[in-house]
Design an enzyme around this catalytic site. Structure first.
Site, PDB file in Angstrom:
ATOM      1  N   ASP A  29     -17.563  -5.303  -4.506  1.00 29.24           N
ATOM      2  CA  ASP A  29     -16.743  -4.146  -4.152  1.00 29.24           C
ATOM      3  C   ASP A  29     -17.278  -3.516  -2.872  1.00 29.24           C
ATOM      4  O   ASP A  29     -17.889  -2.438  -2.878  1.00 29.24           O
ATOM      5  CB  ASP A  29     -16.723  -3.141  -5.301  1.00 29.24           C
TER       6      ASP A  29
ATOM      7  N   ASP B 225      -9.814 -10.766  -9.142  1.00 31.89           N
ATOM      8  CA  ASP B 225      -9.305  -9.619  -9.891  1.00 31.89           C
ATOM      9  C   ASP B 225      -8.062  -9.064  -9.183  1.00 31.89           C
ATOM     10  O   ASP B 225      -8.116  -8.060  -8.479  1.00 31.89           O
ATOM     11  CB  ASP B 225     -10.397  -8.550  -9.989  1.00 31.89           C
TER      12      ASP B 225
ATOM     13  N   ARG C 119     -21.786  -1.650  -8.549  1.00 37.50           N
ATOM     14  CA  ARG C 119     -22.606  -0.676  -7.845  1.00 37.50           C
ATOM     15  C   ARG C 119     -24.063  -0.643  -8.272  1.00 37.50           C
ATOM     16  O   ARG C 119     -24.951  -0.522  -7.427  1.00 37.50           O
ATOM     17  CB  ARG C 119     -21.966   0.713  -7.985  1.00 37.50           C
TER      18      ARG C 119
ATOM     19  N   LYS D 145      -4.957  -8.452 -10.823  1.00 37.53           N
ATOM     20  CA  LYS D 145      -4.131  -7.610 -11.705  1.00 37.53           C
ATOM     21  C   LYS D 145      -2.648  -7.775 -11.378  1.00 37.53           C
ATOM     22  O   LYS D 145      -1.914  -6.817 -11.142  1.00 37.53           O
ATOM     23  CB  LYS D 145      -4.529  -6.133 -11.609  1.00 37.53           C
TER      24      LYS D 145
ATOM     25  N   ASP E  70       4.562  -8.337 -11.545  1.00 38.74           N
ATOM     26  CA  ASP E  70       5.792  -8.432 -10.750  1.00 38.74           C
ATOM     27  C   ASP E  70       6.824  -9.161 -11.611  1.00 38.74           C
ATOM     28  O   ASP E  70       6.568  -9.435 -12.796  1.00 38.74           O
ATOM     29  CB  ASP E  70       5.509  -9.200  -9.445  1.00 38.74           C
TER      30      ASP E  70
ATOM     31  N   GLN F 296     -16.189   5.728 -13.825  1.00 36.99           N
ATOM     32  CA  GLN F 296     -15.889   5.088 -15.103  1.00 36.99           C
ATOM     33  C   GLN F 296     -15.911   6.125 -16.230  1.00 36.99           C
ATOM     34  O   GLN F 296     -16.681   7.084 -16.181  1.00 36.99           O
ATOM     35  CB  GLN F 296     -16.906   3.985 -15.403  1.00 36.99           C
TER      36      GLN F 296
ATOM     37  N   THR G 280     -11.257   0.675 -17.485  1.00 42.00           N
ATOM     38  CA  THR G 280     -12.381   1.467 -18.008  1.00 42.00           C
ATOM     39  C   THR G 280     -12.470   2.839 -17.347  1.00 42.00           C
ATOM     40  O   THR G 280     -13.276   3.669 -17.761  1.00 42.00           O
ATOM     41  CB  THR G 280     -13.711   0.709 -17.804  1.00 42.00           C
TER      42      THR G 280
END
Length: 249
Positions: A28, A77, A224, A79, A82, A203, A133
């Site tokens: 990330d 990832d 992180r 997600k 459509d 989170q 989350t």
């Protein structure tokens, strides 16, 4: 020979996953250059990486292909959500990339469209998102969902089972219920992992590595805490030791 119980089958399935694959490090970060520096620092300590939306739009898809070519595993990832035809077509292209995991939204038609797009490829696992989350009951209420987080997650688990998903994304707080319901029919991939005393940031439903693995999670996604560590490689190795302890327990 006596037939294996559901619990025994589940344990055999979990035991077939290599320890070093159970930790998925989330890249990330804003640029591919940042990601490559982190990958170099982590070296052999990490074998599995997640590429999310932030990096998707900064060259992350090409990075995913590079990692696969280097023998690493990649969790894309995306997600996806459509119309069915679009999801099917998108997954057909994802298959060509050689990644291991792909996320789609956890409604039945979307899962089925993704499985159709995957075709006969057994390497790509379709993971259905249950509830992020970063959401709690108040957030679900704002979305018009009149049930608890656990009820909502379990409803999505049922959809995943019915549609034929390979696994689900679920927090450590629901992992035990998911495992009890799904047995070895679904992989459980768990984000929102924080060691004791580490800030939870944005989170809301978190668990420690030991808690999540003990509850039945197969894979842990962490970003992180590892990326911000003074020595990311050492931190990743510490998390792997916690995962190993959780499996033994």
């Amino acid at each position: 020979m006596a037939a294996l119980t559901a619990d025994a089958k589940t344990e055999m399935t979990r035991a077939s996953i290599e320890l070093e694959d159970r930790l998925i490090v989330a890249l990330d970060v804003p640029t591919v250059e940042n990601a490559k520096r982190l990958i170099e620092i982590l070296g052999g300590a990490v074998n599995f990486y997640k590429i999310g939306l932030q990096l998707h739009f900064a060259g992350g898809l090409d990075l995913a292909k590079e990692l696969v070519q280097q023998g690493k595993k990649v969790f894309l990832d995306a997600k996806l959500l459509d119309i069915d035809q679009t999801v099917t077509g998108a997954v057909q292209n994802v298959v060509k990339m050689g990644v291991t995991f792909l996320t789609v939204h956890g409604n039945g038609p979307t899962i089925r469209a993704a499985i159709e797009g995957r075709g006969k490829s057994s390497a790509l696992k379709i993971l259905a998102v249950t509830a992020l989350t970063s959401l709690n009951a108040d957030d679900l209420a704002e979305l018009g969902v009149s049930m608890s987080v656990e009820q909502y997650v379990m409803m999505r688990v049922e959809k995943a089972l019915q549609a034929g998903a390979d696994g689900v994304i679920a927090s450590g707080q629901e992992a035990r219920k998911v495992r009890e319901r799904a047995g070895n029919q679904l992989l459980i991939v768990t984000p929102g992992i924080r060691s004791e005393g580490v800030p939870v940031d944005d989170q809301k439903r978190v668990a420690t590595p030991l808690q999540a693995i003990g509850a039945g999670a197969d894979y842990l996604v962490m970003g992180r805490e590892i990326l911000r560590a003074p020595n990311p490689g050492k931190k990743a190795e510490e998390i792997l030791r916690q995962i190993e302890l959780g499996l033994k327990a």
